[in-house]
Design an enzyme around this catalytic site. Structure first.
Site, mmCIF file in Angstrom:
data_model
loop_
_atom_site.group_PDB
_atom_site.id
_atom_site.type_symbol
_atom_site.label_atom_id
_atom_site.label_comp_id
_atom_site.label_asym_id
_atom_site.label_seq_id
_atom_site.Cartn_x
_atom_site.Cartn_y
_atom_site.Cartn_z
ATOM 1 C CG ASP A 661 -1.800 1.183 1.328
ATOM 2 O OD1 ASP A 661 -2.335 1.593 0.284
ATOM 3 O OD2 ASP A 661 -1.967 1.728 2.427
ATOM 4 C CB SER A 821 -10.282 13.290 -10.476
ATOM 5 O OG SER A 821 -11.580 12.944 -10.918
ATOM 6 C CE LYS A 824 -5.394 14.604 -14.486
ATOM 7 N NZ LYS A 824 -4.411 13.958 -15.373
ATOM 8 C CE LYS A 853 -4.490 25.277 -4.669
ATOM 9 N NZ LYS A 853 -4.094 25.348 -3.262
ATOM 10 C CB THR A 883 4.738 20.183 -9.661
ATOM 11 O OG1 THR A 883 4.093 19.313 -10.602
ATOM 12 C CG2 THR A 883 6.153 19.692 -9.438
ATOM 13 N N GLY A 964 -5.249 3.380 -3.365
ATOM 14 C CA GLY A 964 -6.526 3.959 -3.755
ATOM 15 C C GLY A 964 -6.409 5.430 -4.098
ATOM 16 N NE ARG A 1045 -8.556 8.418 -7.920
ATOM 17 C CZ ARG A 1045 -8.953 9.253 -6.957
ATOM 18 N NH1 ARG A 1045 -9.400 8.764 -5.825
ATOM 19 N NH2 ARG A 1045 -8.885 10.545 -7.115
ATOM 20 C CG ASP A 1071 -1.419 2.117 6.914
ATOM 21 O OD1 ASP A 1071 -1.528 3.182 7.532
ATOM 22 O OD2 ASP A 1071 -1.746 2.009 5.708
ATOM 23 C CG ASN A 1074 -7.288 0.821 2.178
ATOM 24 O OD1 ASN A 1074 -6.793 1.023 3.278
ATOM 25 N ND2 ASN A 1074 -6.685 1.175 1.069
#
Length: 1334
Positions: A661, A821, A824, A853, A883, A964, A1045, A1071, A1074
């Site tokens: 993960d 998403s 962006k 931005k 960035t 994810g 994802r 950890d 999921n």
């Protein structure tokens, strides 16, 4: 249930059987009673909000003021706009009063139909108009359509009370029935704060593999599924047949029982430990709101009203003069308006603590910052720090009913602007001030690092806590989709109506207000509350029905690869045993057998040679596993390590694929601003002090006695005239201007909200909350350089100087374009205040700027032409920094107004809305932006991640990262952690939807197998569906694969696919919750104890605290465990084979008779007392020390081929056993006698000494325990000889002839064996001797 914007038809609960008002006469005082002092036992009629006369302890619905009732005709005439139209006109008052009185004259029943005829209760009882179907009209629980309500009303007749009584009795009986079991395939109806009519599963976590009932069947099945256990069971059972019995029965049964006891005991211990750890998680306490009835002490929840006089019961309401009736209405309304605060709440709320396992569906949790959500919940209210500080107690004032309903109506289309304020507004303003927003962290659920914004439904947010019991939640069946949810929130008139309404949903479509619920109103189990606000949430799914549990595969018993290898070798040994038995009988001749028929002799030989398949092998291996586990848990270098599955430590030394993960495993999920580039200058580390100096110059306002000067604020065009710039060079002034511009842009262009929280010392410190930790990192950085975010609401942002605390910048937010998403990027349009002022400045009084931005891939085409952006973003990307490109554009008032009009027009389009809105933004805003700079944010890696990954890669382990999180984030972490080597090509596959494109991607990867594959979950799903085998055949060849994802199910599927295709050992490490499915699907699951949760750690086979501990776990402990177990297994096989060879030689000498050579104690003692300790001490052996193992990880790579225990090494040991067995027994018979105690004395003594010396020869690194075990066992054997008179010739033992025979036979057996080993080591030295320089 379809949402409605009007207050729907309310249904009455059970007919008042016990009430004295059996004639159902309506009394004006009962409509909205004002309980005077000393009259608390007076019962209220809720004919308008609840539907029946009921005791206050049971009836808690919000009561409706009479002025509300008299607005019924008006609201019906206004197309049922709900309570938004309330109070706009009073023209219909007189008509409504007449309607009220006519209703009283026509029908004494308070369950009357008036909605369609202008009755006084119309606005409360109206549905969507029209009549319901016949079946519904015949139900007495319906308000608008009572039993024959329409026809009886037209005739002026009352409803017979016995009809209502019969229905009430039936309903009462229904309520007393036992709770039904939950049907997981059906949607569920949950009453908030009340007990449920359906039995749902308990809210407990269970990682246990067995139950009390399944333990023995499952463990015994697992044990006897191994061939050699089944073999020994058959051998033990054969001793029940007299013809096959050889020696004591216990000689064969006791070892098998001992093996089973050891194995079952270890499994039981491991499972008990899992249950203990589960119990810790299940015992975590949570605060639960307990909703108690407003009045206590009533046994049946209903009190009888005082009986009216016979005259009153029999008389008609027509006897009351109309003017008295109207005066009563006016007088009562004035009292309500004067003393609304005296109305009683639906319940009293207290707080109790419940353990996680005791939580039930319907419980309302009070969650605070940092708490793990224990079950799937629907968020009802979010209270700010100030409002939550007001204790939720029984003394909390109830809301005014009109205010409550008007707030509820805000969820619909109506407006409540014109509603008269409640008398309680001042008291409840703090609770109502919260916006209903909270943030949650979902990294334990789906691996995403961004915080998620969650909202309370306006329906429940604007209610007081006491009234939450009037809510019901409808949700779909439990499923594993963590990003989807559809449900409804329903407001019923009373608490009892919630339970009865949810029990008969088909009858309640008109009985409540409905608001939709979506994923934005939920928080799933194992997410963490991130906001400072207190969150009230109702549990809707518990335990095994939560999203987290459904995404987790059930625990399974794991078996190591070594076990399977030994199982296959055992089959070979068994075949050798059978072949040897048949050969011995055949040599004698099947027809020449004496005393027994030939197949009985074969069976006796099989029993005699059963030592070839050593039952002690399992005991030694299991004890070895326990020793390895002990070493791991007590290694100071990996403090905190826990072995949860002690059956597979050898597999740690055979790992070839590591699936990791990202969030919390490779990274700390803590962002830090590391670098900023403004075109000509780059700032990082200590150079940030220079940035702070520029900011201080630009936003410094000297103290002044002039109030107007102190109210001056900085704007982009006025903030750089500071006297501090005087004397600076032109270049320096330009750089300073650029730095201040980019800092101001970063301080304004975000979605961060400042909050306050207490530190450990109780002091209030500044804190921030946002959906993305990147934005928080940037805002923290702007604070560190001199521009602090002081205030943020929906309309304004204020920035202050951290040094002086003075507000230096204030802007009005005109528009926000949130990050997506797909886009962006995020943008904001602000208007700068020029001076501090209380009101909103006019649009033309301040500068208007658009800041934006976003990712360099999209901003490159938006910003103005430049020659440095691509190069600088590439440099930061190589460093693994995330960035963001920052730009701005100034807008005139005309430009903004034109944009705003076009944008508003596009937002109203019914089709292509999103595309149209984006087109307007692109046309008016996103063109030729002034490029301000580039920021680089680092996602902090866990300690020593880089060297750990490099070492594992050198050890021959192929590493996959499954997360994810977003593609860009995963790419940055893969680069920064050196998971992707410098200069290695990263091939990205995203949003793959066509099969031909998928095939092209696979073809490219086949031609470039040294590249890194970066793939998103959508593309991965398509490849696994249509090109499953082709994809995995290519992917396993790549050095690195990064999948983004990924759902928990996809992670587990990838792990299983690699196992099935490669037949190699796969290790998964994570950890979060999921990662549990992936961990359980792997051959070896490693869990890291996370900051927020221990679910992955609890479900894993091995638990560690840091990722870098994995290297020691694999390269050191895993390697040692495998090599030791391989040597131990082969030595135990040798020990069993050599005694079987001796038995064969003896049987041949006795003309192929199946008589035992060593009987009873000699057999048992050989496998236990005389050889067990030295052989078991091999688990302490090591060929290299830890430093060399870490320095040369290539030593680990050798183990993956399984050379330590292979068919080659196995047959070498078989040959050695045959050689030594033949010499020992053959020479013993030649030098003494063929059959007798002297021969047994010599051969048994040589056999024991031979095993002790063979152990010494095999040891690479001596340990004091080895010396003690070998010497101690030898002394024990010598000391036991005097007690072996039944088997030995004790007089012969004391002679010199015994001594020289033992030495001679032992030398012939051992010297060639040892010489062969030395020659082989010299000719082809093993790798560990090469690195030692020996």
């Amino acid at each position: 249930m379809p949402p409605s914007n009007s207050y729907h038809l309310a249904k009455p609960p059970d007919s008042p059987v016990d009430d004295s008002d059996s004639d159902l006469e309506i009394d004006i005082e009962e409509l909205d009673p004002l309980p005077p002092a000393g009259a608390e036992h007076r019962s209220r009629s809720v004919g308008l909000s609840g539907g029946q006369a009921r005791d206050p302890a049971e009836q808690r619905a919000p009561r409706i003021a009479l002025r509300t009732l008299r607005m019924g005709g008006l609201r019906r005439g206004a197309k049922r706009n709900g309570y938004g139209e309330l109070g706009r006109s009073q023209d219909g008052n007189e008509e409504d009063r007449e309607g009220l009185l006519r209703d009283g004259e026509a029908d004494g029943s308070r369950y009357s139909e008036g909605s369609a005829r202008g009755g006084d209760d119309a606005p409360l009882l109206t549905g969507h108009g029209g009549h319901r179907d016949g079946a519904r009209r015949t139900r007495s629980r319906s308000f608008a359509d009572g039993v024959g309500g329409g026809s009886l009303r037209s005739l002026g007749l009352k409803l017979p009370s016995f009809i209502s009584a019969a229905v009430a009795d039936q309903a009462s009986n229904d309520e007393e029935e036992d709770k039904e079991e939950d049907d997981p395939s059906a949607s569920r109806l949950v009453a908030v704060g009340s007990s449920q009519s359906t039995r749902f599963p308990p809210n407990s976590i269970s990682n246990a593999k067995y139950t009390a009932w399944s333990f023995l069947p499952v463990t015994l099945y697992n044990e006897f599924s191994f061939f050699f256990n089944m073999y020994f069971l058959l051998v033990a059972l054969s001793q029940a047949i007299p013809a096959l019995r050889i020696g004591y029965l216990t000689t064969y049964i006791a070892p098998l029982g001992f093996v089973l006891a050891i194995t079952l005991g270890k499994e039981a211990y491991d499972d008990i430990q899992r249950r203990k750890r589960d119990n810790e998680a299940n015992s975590e306490e949570y605060t639960v709101l307990q909703f108690e009835e407003a009045r206590r002490g009533h046994t049946n929840g209903r009190t009888r009203k005082k009986l009216k006089s016979a005259h009153t019961r029999k008389g008609s309401k027509r006897s009351i003069p109309e003017r008295d009736r109207l005066s009563d209405i006016l007088e009562e309304e004035e009292q309500v308006e004067a003393d609304g605060s005296r109305q009683k709440p639906s319940s009293y709320v207290s707080e109790i603590n419940k353990k996680s396992r005791d939580l039930k569906v319907g419980d309302v949790l009070k969650l605070t910052k940092g708490q793990r959500v224990p079950a799937d919940v629907i968020i009802l209210k979010c209270l700010s720090v100030d409002s939550s500080a007001r204790k939720i107690s029984e003394e909390a004032p109830p809301p005014d009913e009109t205010l409550l309903l008007d707030h509820v109506d805000q969820a619909g289309e109506g407006s409540s602007d014109n509603v008269e304020p409640s008398a309680d507004d001042g008291q409840d303003s703090t609770e109502g001030s919260s916006t209903g927003e909270t943030f949650i962290r979902t990294d334990q659920l789906d691996g995403e690092t961004d915080w998620k914004l969650r909202l309370a439904s306006p329906l429940s947010q604007n209610m007081t806590t006491e009234e939450l019991v009037c809510l019901g939640v409808t949700g779909g069946k439990p499923d594993r989709k963590v990003n989807e949810f559809a449900g409804t929130l329903e407001l019923f008139p009373s608490r009892r109506d919630v339970v009865s309404g949810l029990a008969h949903p088909q009858d309640n479509s008109d009985n409540c207000i409905v608001a939709p619920l979506s994923i934005d109103n939920t928080a799933w189990a194992n997410t963490v509350i991130a906001s400072n606000a207190t969150t009230l949430a109702v549990i809707i799914y518990t335990g095994p029905q939560t999203r987290s549990a459904l995404s987790t595969s059930p625990s399974r018993s794991k078996t190591g690869l070594l076990e399977y290898e030994i199982n296959s070798l055992t089959k070979i040994l068994c075949f050798l045993t059978l072949a040897l038995s048949i050969i011995l009988v055949a040599l004698e001749g099947f027809n020449n057998t004496k005393g027994n028929i030939w197949y009985v002799k074969i069976m006796r030989f099989l029993v005699l040679f059963s030592t070839i398949v050593p039952i002690s092998l399992r005991v030694n291996l299991d004890m070895g596993k326990s020793v390895y586990s002990w070493f791991i848990q007590r290694d100071p270098g990996i403090a905190g390590a826990v072995v949860r599955t002690s059956t597979i430590p050898e597999d740690l030394g055979r790992i070839e694929y590591l699936l990791s993960d990202k969030t919390g495993t490779l990274t700390q999920n803590e962002m830090e601003m590391k670098k900023i580039h403004v075109g000509t200058v780059s700032y990082a580390n200590d150079a940030m002090d220079e940035v702070a100096a520029y900011v201080k110059q630009g936003f410094h306002f000297p103290p002044s006695m002039d109030p107007s000067a102190n109210a001056t604020l900085a704007t982009p065009s006025t903030s750089y005239t500071s006297s501090a710039n005087v004397g600076a060079t032109r270049t320096r002034r330009e750089i300073g201007s650029r730095v201040r511009d980019v800092v101001l842009a970063l301080a304004l262009c975000h979605n961060v909200t400042p909050t306050g929280e207490e530190d450990e010392g109780g002091q209030m410190v500044n804190s921030y909350q946002a959906s993305s930790p990147d934005e928080i990192a940037i805002v923290r950085w702007t604070e560190s350089v001199g521009l602090r975010l002081a205030h943020r609401d929906r309309k304004t942002i204020a920035l202050e100087s951290p040094e002086t605390g003075r507000t230096v910048v204030k802007v009005r937010i005109l528009d926000i374009f949130p990050f997506t998403s797909e886009g962006k990027r995020m943008g904001i349009i602000v208007q700068f205040y020029e001076k501090l002022q209380s009101g909103v400045p006019p649009l033309g009084s301040g500068e208007i700027w658009f800041y934006q931005k976003g990712a360099d891939t999209v901003m490159d085409s938006i910003v103005a032409a430049n020659d440095w952006l691509d190069e600088e973003t590439a440099n930061m990307a190589r460093e693994g920094l995330r960035t963001l490109v920052v730009g701005r554009r100034r807008l005139s008032v005309k430009e903004y107004q034109e944009f705003s009009a076009k944008y508003q027009e596009a937002s109203l389009a019914m089709s292509g809305r999103e595309v149209g809105m984006q087109a307007v933004v692109s046309q008016y805003l996103e063109r030729d932006l002034e490029l301000l700079g580039v920021t680089g944010v680092e996602d902090k890696l866990q300690k020593d991640v880089k060297p750990s990954l490099e070492l594992l890669r050198n050890a021959g382990i192929k590493i996959w990262m499954l997360t994810g999180d977003k593609v860009e984030t995963a790419r940055c972490v893969a680069v920064s952690s050196k998971l992707v080597a410098r200069g290695q090509y990263i091939y990205t596959v995203a949003k793959l939807r066509r099969k031909d494109a998928a095939q092209e991607s696979l073809d490219f990867l086949r031609s470039k197998t040294d590249s890194c594959l970066l793939i998103d979950g959508e593309s991965l799903s398509m490849l696994l569906t249509h090109f499953r085998r082709e994809f995995i055949s290519v992917a396993v060849l790549l050095p690195t694969v990064v999948a983004c994802r990924c759902s928990p199910t996809q992670k587990a599927e990838v792990a299983k696919l690699i196992k099935e295709y490669t037949k190699k050992r796969v290790c998964c490490i994570g950890d979060g919750g999921n990662d549990v499915s992936m961990i359980q699907a792997a051959d070896v699951g490693v869990g890291i104890v996370g900051k927020e949760g221990r679910q992955a750690s609890l479900a894993a086979d091995f638990s560690i605290e840091q990722f870098h501990h994995l290297t020691k776990l694999l390269v050191w402990h895993g390697r040692n465990s495998y090599k030791r177990s391989a040597k131990l297994a082969q030595f135990v096989i040798h020990r069993g084979l050599i005694i079987a060879v001796c038995q064969t030689m003896y049987s041949i000498a006795l003309n192929f008779e199946p008589d035992g050579l060593y009987k009873d104690w000699l057999m048992v003692g050989y496998a236990t007392v005389y050889t067990a300790a030295p052989v078991l001490s091999l688990v302490l052996d090591k060929d290299v020390d830890e430093d060399l193992a870490n320095l040369y990880p290539e030593l680990y790579k050798e183990l993956t081929s399984g050379r330590s225990l292979s068919y080659r090494t196995f047959f070498i040991w078989v040959f050695v056993s045959i050689y030594q067995g033949c010499l020992i027994q053959g020479l013993s018979q030649v030098l003494t006698e063929v059959n007798g105690p002297r021969m047994v004395t010599v051969s048994y003594t040589v056999l024991v000494l031979n095993e002790l010396l063979m152990v010494a020869i095999e040891i690479t690194t001596w340990h004091w325990v080895m010396v003690v075990s070998i010497v101690g066992t030898f002394l024990m054997f010598i000391g036991s000889i005097p007690f072996l008179g039944a088997y030995f010739d004790l007089k012969f033992v004391l002679t010199l002839g015994f001594l020289w025979r033992v030495v001679a036979i032992g030398a012939v057996s051992l010297i060639p064996t040892y010489a062969g080993k030395l020659i082989g080591r010299t000719m082809k030295p093993p790798s560990y001797r090469k690195v030692q320089g020996i």
